[in-house]
Design an enzyme around this catalytic site. Structure first.
Site, mmCIF file in Angstrom:
data_model
loop_
_atom_site.group_PDB
_atom_site.id
_atom_site.type_symbol
_atom_site.label_atom_id
_atom_site.label_comp_id
_atom_site.label_asym_id
_atom_site.label_seq_id
_atom_site.Cartn_x
_atom_site.Cartn_y
_atom_site.Cartn_z
ATOM 1 C CD GLU A 145 31.805 64.794 -2.053
ATOM 2 O OE1 GLU A 145 32.632 65.586 -1.587
ATOM 3 O OE2 GLU A 145 30.824 65.143 -2.738
ATOM 4 C CE1 TYR A 176 11.162 84.580 7.997
ATOM 5 C CE2 TYR A 176 12.815 86.140 7.210
ATOM 6 C CZ TYR A 176 11.526 85.864 7.617
ATOM 7 O OH TYR A 176 10.604 86.865 7.655
#
Length: 210
Positions: A74, A120
């Site tokens: 990957e 957040y």
């Protein structure tokens, strides 16, 4: 930061993710830019909990191995994102429990997998786009992520896991941890009436981050 310091930090973060249950076995991979032409990435088949400084892979931007072991398959999408977005300095890819569970849900908003309900989430990543399912290692994942690399910091790979960027490894790790906690809260709140942030509240948070 020196190459050695980056390697030591990657080993430390990998072990931390593993020990806290963010990853199991050989799942997931990490990378960071060493400079404009080199990237440090975790090796193929490696457990994030058992990385070693000597075996970490060093690649050029074309994917040629400059040092260490063979990189994760990957690594291709890591390089594609670095090439597309110079501001991307580090990448965390995990199959963490709650984000992977989220990635398996149908009918997610492709523009943002989780409607914001905490400040957040917005302050850390803004949004989390959904990438359609492709088999792990498929070049289509790199293509999709490259196309979106300038449009966000977090990407949910359908039926797979999450890809999160940052200004350095610590920032990418912090972003990932905030996302996993948000996904955990999402599942915890199922069946409850959630107070989502309004568009005005989201915009205010986005403006404060500029």
């Amino acid at each position: 930061m020196t190459d050695l310091a980056q390697k030591e930090l990657m080993v430390q973060l990998g072990r931390s993710f593993y020990e806290r249950g963010y990853t199991v076995g050989g799942a997931g991979n990490l990378s960071v830019r060493l400079d404009d032409n080199r990237v440090l990435v975790t090796p193929t088949g490696s457990s994030l909990g058992r990385l070693s400084v000597e075996r970490l892979s060093v690649l050029d931007m074309e994917g040629n191995l400059l040092g260490g072991d063979k990189p994760s398959k990957e690594a291709v999408f890591h390089l594609a994102m670095y090439k597309k977005n110079p501001e991307c300095k580090a990448i965390v890819h995990l199959h963490s429990t709650y984000l992977t569970a989220l990635s398996c849900l149908d009918n997610l908003d492709p523009n943002n997998a989780i409607e914001p309900f905490t400040p957040y989430y917005v302050m850390r990543v803004g949004k989390m786009q959904v990438i359609p399912y492709y088999r792990p290692g498929s070049p289509k994942i790199a293509e999709e992520l490259s196309n979106r690399a300038l449009t966000g910091k977090a990407f949910l790979l359908a039926n797979h896991g999450v890809v999160v960027t940052g200004s350095d490894l610590l920032d990418a790790a912090d972003n990932t941890e905030e996302l996993e906690e948000t996904a955990k809260l999402f599942f915890t709140l199922q069946g409850q009436k959630i107070r989502y942030l309004t568009d005005t509240e989201v915009k205010d948070l986005e403006n404060r981050g500029k």
